[in-house]
Scaffold this active site. Structure first.
Site, PDB file in Angstrom:
ATOM      1  N   ASP A 148    -114.641  71.222  87.827  1.00  0.00           N
ATOM      2  CA  ASP A 148    -114.839  71.221  86.370  1.00  0.00           C
ATOM      3  C   ASP A 148    -114.366  69.896  85.782  1.00  0.00           C
ATOM      4  O   ASP A 148    -113.358  69.828  85.091  1.00  0.00           O
ATOM      5  CB  ASP A 148    -114.052  72.403  85.775  1.00  0.00           C
ATOM      6  CG  ASP A 148    -114.353  72.586  84.290  1.00  0.00           C
ATOM      7  OD1 ASP A 148    -115.373  72.070  83.815  1.00  0.00           O
ATOM      8  OD2 ASP A 148    -113.543  73.253  83.613  1.00  0.00           O
ATOM      9  N   GLN A 202    -106.641  59.183  79.029  1.00  0.00           N
ATOM     10  CA  GLN A 202    -107.618  59.588  78.026  1.00  0.00           C
ATOM     11  C   GLN A 202    -106.931  59.833  76.689  1.00  0.00           C
ATOM     12  O   GLN A 202    -105.710  59.830  76.604  1.00  0.00           O
ATOM     13  CB  GLN A 202    -108.322  60.873  78.484  1.00  0.00           C
ATOM     14  CG  GLN A 202    -107.352  62.018  78.766  1.00  0.00           C
ATOM     15  CD  GLN A 202    -107.939  63.054  79.712  1.00  0.00           C
ATOM     16  OE1 GLN A 202    -109.131  63.097  79.925  1.00  0.00           O
ATOM     17  NE2 GLN A 202    -107.089  63.896  80.275  1.00  0.00           N
ATOM     18  N   HIS A 209    -116.900  79.283  80.955  1.00  0.00           N
ATOM     19  CA  HIS A 209    -115.969  79.451  82.079  1.00  0.00           C
ATOM     20  C   HIS A 209    -116.291  80.671  82.928  1.00  0.00           C
ATOM     21  O   HIS A 209    -116.073  80.654  84.135  1.00  0.00           O
ATOM     22  CB  HIS A 209    -114.517  79.462  81.564  1.00  0.00           C
ATOM     23  CG  HIS A 209    -114.088  78.115  81.065  1.00  0.00           C
ATOM     24  ND1 HIS A 209    -113.970  77.819  79.722  1.00  0.00           N
ATOM     25  CD2 HIS A 209    -113.826  76.958  81.736  1.00  0.00           C
ATOM     26  CE1 HIS A 209    -113.627  76.538  79.588  1.00  0.00           C
ATOM     27  NE2 HIS A 209    -113.535  75.999  80.786  1.00  0.00           N
TER      28      HIS A 209
END
Lengths: 500, 568
Positions: free
Chosen positions: A363, A237, A267
């Site tokens: 996540d 990425q 979070h």
């Protein structure tokens, strides 16, 4: 007006242009590489030494001083004028960006360094030496002053880096063109060829201005609202960190992952419901979450003995460990002795057998590609289920139930199809909007009642409120996401497209 | 693409730009494309002068030398102490031979030996492995079987690939063994598109013809004969022999398509691709029966989705390895059967086999029955009585030749358009494109192996084969790279290694009249020799190889009076 004052004006403009190119290089470098002290020091050092090199090289110019002067001027106009777009493009596509950066700075410096001595030699017959040196140097330094004042106050805010670069290139070339008339007697027959070249350089740079919007957007300058303080392209990425008045933001492939101003809302909501549902979790798994912020929340719980964080990109976990703003934000979570970091694709990692976990926090970035979509399939959740200890719980981020309602419910249905009992919930994260999560377990679960003390956005009452879904987030029909259909990627694409 | 998205920067992984699936060319890619142009131009100019760089690699497999020893017909003498006895000998360790062995083993019958010419078993389902991944050398998937393919269902069940049955009793394949989405994409004029059929830019007429073709396939999927048999079923033995269906075999697929007035280039391309993919033949040369079989046999019924594909990183090598593991102690590799002679042994019928290894040393095997699972082409030279008087059907069997290359790449090529899929097809190429070995494992970044398939579809397979065998590694590598370069201009820089397999006799060619013609006669046993090979169906499919292997083994079991419950 005689030609002497005009040539002093030239010195002034040339000096200003040279300094602008230097400042541009320093600014681009600190935008894209971060660490502005180092970048500016290196750029200034290289530039000054290149000026010296240019001055020394001027000694090798024998005849045709006027012609060489104009040629150098046109070269510096082109190179300097195109330097900002060139550097942005190079940064976006080359791994040896620094070579291009320092090479450009050096070349511009050499060319600018050539100009003044050549011009002094042209003027030496028209003035006394003491007047020549005093005035030439004075105009040179005034030019630098004007440029350094204009650059931060007018040029960058009004024109931006790319247009400033091109505009000064044009100014530089125009001065070169003017010089062909001023020095026509010294150039003789060559004046016409030089004028043609000057016109060509102006044309190229003007075309650049016309396309500056395109170049700017291509070069990512316009993509981020705040200056880039870190950027790196990894095999997985592109990681970009920007910094602004409200704190810093992390982007992966241009997609916002967190904003330091409000990430705690996200979070805390992601982690604590699952931790509370599992009772006193000892062994925790964090899948994705290379930023270390979910990890920070996990480590708040004193019962936790070990955490395994699985994130595909070593550059991401290393950034979270060593990049000061991020490491401060996650309170050094990646350096905690209870934490083990594994850099592997989470699905490939789950396929190998391993010890059970009491809590798993999932996540991942949103499912906007097929390689991310696979991390939201029945197969993935089936593997996750096999890793969960009896009484364990899973907390997952599931994209926005408001912007991508069917995608959200697709994730919930997929979890159910894999055999999980699911409690959907949501919270507001200003940077993202309304955000969706899921609490999943192997047995039916009640919504958790107790939030750990000391959280910023969650207490017992607000924890309970997470599980209240307003009617506009109510369930929608959705297919189950499987490896062999990847419907979620298609839902997601269709839904987010409406908000573009 | 300009301006902030609504609601500020909405979205975790949010929405500063659309997901890659919609618009493949992101800013960054555009940027790179722009910047890449001068470099690409420069490299084009440089190309012819310097000559292209050949990546490291070799020509692997298919032992033409040892294979052609069989053809030479020289039978060495076998010393008396080099003879072995086994109740059953199996010649050939491809899927058919391994299936026969597996079937015997499952019946508890272990007194057999299997001889394979190559150093590795698996035949056209062989595979390889690198540090990075396993990868196929040939056949690389099977469509999920319907319950009527009992042998394949039993095999996949044993492999743990199936997870029960659905409401209609059809086997359900576990998710991780089904080809992961996206399954396929096609490259056309500088861009990748999802799927095989090019929907982008299709006219109303194109789509009408596609729909008409689908309706025709549906009609055949629904069709049943008087006995209740499907028109096209896998294995072929379960297909109807009603003349209404079998007469399709007398006509070319191209002709059949033309008679319906289907002229759409998109439809014709799709059908031609199907023929090249499954049979290594062009649309015009393929039997219409075989062409329709490709589409209709994969449908449970009309309007159903085609059966999903089952695959592994190493392709059908997974199946070959499973079959082999069950019978490994009884398998002898690197032994070519050069002489198979039926006769009498102590007054009882017996078959004597002479086999040679790479060093030229000869060994003998005496068996009551032989399962001859190698190609009929080999039988023509190995069976003693056939050398002098070959049966008529042999002349009708034709094989195509294939080039398969495995490209070990350091990273994934850049994409324009739809992202990397499992099967990646180049629409304007004679090749079939490539499959990605790591796709099924879910490893989407970093190094991988691309398996490139190139059938020689010439009308004359002999000259094509001669051309293929004349190519050395550098020629083959250049053919592969020049083809892939159309879609991936930077491919040469990514390839770390390129190995090539030349399959001289790869696939049996179902020309008109072959599947339902006289070659069917070769399925009958001949003097203690039972034949098993996909050729006997006229269709080069794993399911057919498996079927014939199991059938031949069951014939042997029946002949020996061993009790068993049939898998057919």
């Amino acid at each position: 007006m005689g030609r002497v004052p005009i040539l002093f004006l030239h010195i002034f403009v040339v000096a200003a242009c040279g300094l602008v190119y230097e400042l541009l290089a320093g600014t681009v470098a600190s935008y894209v590489l971060g660490d502005s002290v180092t970048q500016f020091s290196l750029v200034i050092g290289i530039y000054l030494s290149a000026l010296g090199a240019g001055a020394w090289l001027s000694g090798f110019v024998g005849k045709d001083v006027a012609r060489r002067f104009i040629e150098v001027e046109l070269a510096v106009a082109l190179l300097g004028g195109l330097s900002a777009p060139l550097l942005f493009l190079a940064f976006a596509s080359l791994s040896w960006f620094q070579l291009v950066l320092y090479g450009t700075v050096f070349l511009v410096g050499v060319l600018v360094g050539l100009e003044l001595p050549l011009l002094l030699r042209i003027l030496k017959d028209e003035l006394e030496f003491k007047d020549l040196v005093s005035r030439a140097l004075a105009f040179d330094y005034i030019g630098a002053l004007v440029a350094s004042v204009l650059f931060p106050m007018l040029l960058v805010p009004r024109l931006g880096l790319v247009r400033t670069s091109l505009a000064f290139g044009i100014l530089n070339a125009a001065v070169g063109l003017w010089a062909t008339y001023v020095l026509a007697d010294l150039l003789g027959r060559r004046a016409r060829g030089l004028r043609l070249r000057a016109a060509l350089a102006i044309g190229v740079l003007a075309a650049g201005v016309a396309k500056a919007d395109l170049l700017t957007s291509l070069a990512e300058e316009g993509l981020f609202a705040d200056p880039v303080v870190y950027a790196r392209t990894t095999p997985y990425q592109r990681i970009v960190v920007t910094s602004g008045p409200a704190g810093f933001q992390l982007f992966l492939n241009g997609n916002l992952q967190l904003s330091s101003a409000d990430e705690y809302r996200y979070h805390e909501a992601l982690v604590h419901p699952a931790m509370a549902a599992a009772g006193s979790p000892r062994r925790v798994l964090v899948l994705g979450g290379g930023d270390g912020l979910a990890l920070r929340e996990v480590l708040v719980h004193p019962t936790v003995e070990s955490v395994t964080l699985v994130d595909i990109d070593p550059a991401m976990t290393e950034l979270s460990r060593a990049f000061p703003p991020l490491a401060e934000l996650n309170r050094g979570a990646l350096a905690d002795p209870r934490v083990k970091v594994v850099n592997e694709d989470a699905m490939v990692w789950l396929e190998a057998p391993g010890p059970p976990a009491d809590v798993a926090i999932v996540d991942f970035p949103d499912p906007n590609t097929f390689s991310l979509g696979k991390l939201y399939t029945t197969r993935f959740y089936g593997l996750l289920k096999a890793r969960l200890a009896p009484g364990g719980a899973v907390g997952l981020q599931c994209t926005s139930p408001l912007f991508a309602r069917r995608s959200y419910w697709c994730v919930v249905r997929t979890l159910e199809a894999a055999g999980f009992r699911v409690r959907p919930y949501q919270c507001a994260v200003p940077s993202f909007g309304v955000w969706g999560f899921a609490l999943a377990a192997l047995e039916p679960i009640d919504r958790p009642l107790r939030a750990p003390p000391g959280l910023r956005s969650l207490d017992d009452a607000s924890l309970a409120a997470l599980f209240v879904l307003p009617p506009d987030l109510a369930p929608l029909e959705a297919e189950v996401n499987r490896l062999d259909n990847q419907v979620l990627v298609r839902y997601y694409e269709a839904e987010w497209r409406r908000w573009e | 693409m300009t301006g902030p998205p609504p609601l500020g920067r909405a979205g975790k992984a949010g929405r500063t730009r659309p997901p890659a699936v919609t618009r493949g060319s992101t800013r960054r890619e555009l940027l790179v494309a722009l910047l890449g142009l001068p470099f690409a131009a420069a490299s084009c100019r440089r190309g012819p002068r310097r000559g292209p760089r050949v990546p490291e690699g070799e020509i692997v497999g298919a032992s033409h030398d040892l294979g052609h020893r069989v053809r030479d017909g020289l039978v060495p003498a076998v010393p008396a102490d080099r003879w072995t006895r086994a109740a059953v000998a199996i010649v050939g360790g491809g899927i058919a031979g391994l299936s026969a062995a597996w079937r015997l083993e499952r019946a508890g019958f272990r007194d057999f030996v299997l001889l394979e010419l190559e150093e590795a078993a698996g035949g056209h389902a062989r595979s390889g492995a690198s540090r990075v991944t396993a990868y196929p050398w040939g056949a690389h998937y099977v469509p999920a079987p319907l319950k009527e393919d009992r042998a394949l269902v039993a095999l996949l069940d044993e492999m743990g690939v199936l997870g029960g049955r659905d409401a209609e009793g059809e086997p359900v394949v576990r998710e991780e063994h089904l080809c992961r989405d996206p399954e396929e994409r096609v490259f056309f004029k500088g861009r990748w598109y999802e799927g095989l059929y090019l929907h982008a830019g299709a006219s109303r007429e194109d789509l009408a013809q596609l729909a008409a073709f689908r309706a025709e396939v549906d009609r055949w999927a629904a069709w049943r004969d008087a006995k209740g048999c499907r028109a096209f079923a896998i294995p072929l033995a379960r297909s109807s022999d009603d003349p209404e269906v079998t007469r399709l075999d007398r006509e070319g697929f191209g002709e059949w398509v033309a008679r319906r007035g289907w002229t759409s280039p998109r439809l014709r391309w799709l059908l031609d691709y199907a023929c090249r993919d499954d049979y290594g033949m062009r649309l015009e040369e393929t039997s219409a029966w075989a062409g329709l079989f490709y589409f209709a046999a994969r449908l449970r019924g009309p309007g159903a989705e085609p059966r999903p594909l089952v695959t592994w990183p190493e392709g059908n090598g997974r199946i070959a390895a499973h079959l082999l593991a069950a019978v490994r102690p009884r398998v002898r590799l690197g032994l070519a059967a050069v002489d198979v002679a039926s006769g009498l042994e102590a007054g009882r019928p017996a078959v004597r086999i002479v086999a040679v290894d790479r060093s030229g040393a000869a060994r003998g095997f005496v068996a009551d029955q032989v399962v001859f699972a190698a190609s009929q082409l080999v039988a023509r030279h190995a069976i003693r009585d056939w050398r002098a008087a070959p049966p008529a059907h042999l002349a009708e069997i034709e094989h195509g030749s294939w080039l398969v290359a495995n490209l070990h790449v350091r990273s994934r090529p850049r994409e324009v358009g739809f992202p990397l899929a499992w099967d990646n097809v180049l629409r304007e190429s004679p090749s079939l494109g490539y499959v990605v070995a790591t796709h099924q494992a879910g490893r989407d970044h970093g190094p991988t192996v691309l398996t490139y398939y190139h059938p020689n579809c010439d009308a004359d397979p002999r000259s094509a084969r001669a051309r293929l065998l004349a190519m050395d590694h550098a020629d083959s590598a250049e053919l592969v790279l020049a083809d892939l370069e159309r879609a991936h201009p930077e491919i040469r820089g990514l390839v770390e290694r390129l190995d090539v397999m030349r399959w001289g006799h790869a696939m049996v060619r179902p020309r008109p009249g072959f599947v339902w013609g006289s070659a069917r006669g070769a399925r009958r046993p001949w003097r203690g020799i039972h034949f098993a090979n996909a050729e006997l169906s006229g269709l080069p499919l794993l399911e057919e190889a498996l079927h014939h292997g199991v059938r031949a083994a069951e014939e042997v079991l029946a002949a020996r009076g061993v009790p068993f419950e049939t898998m057919l």
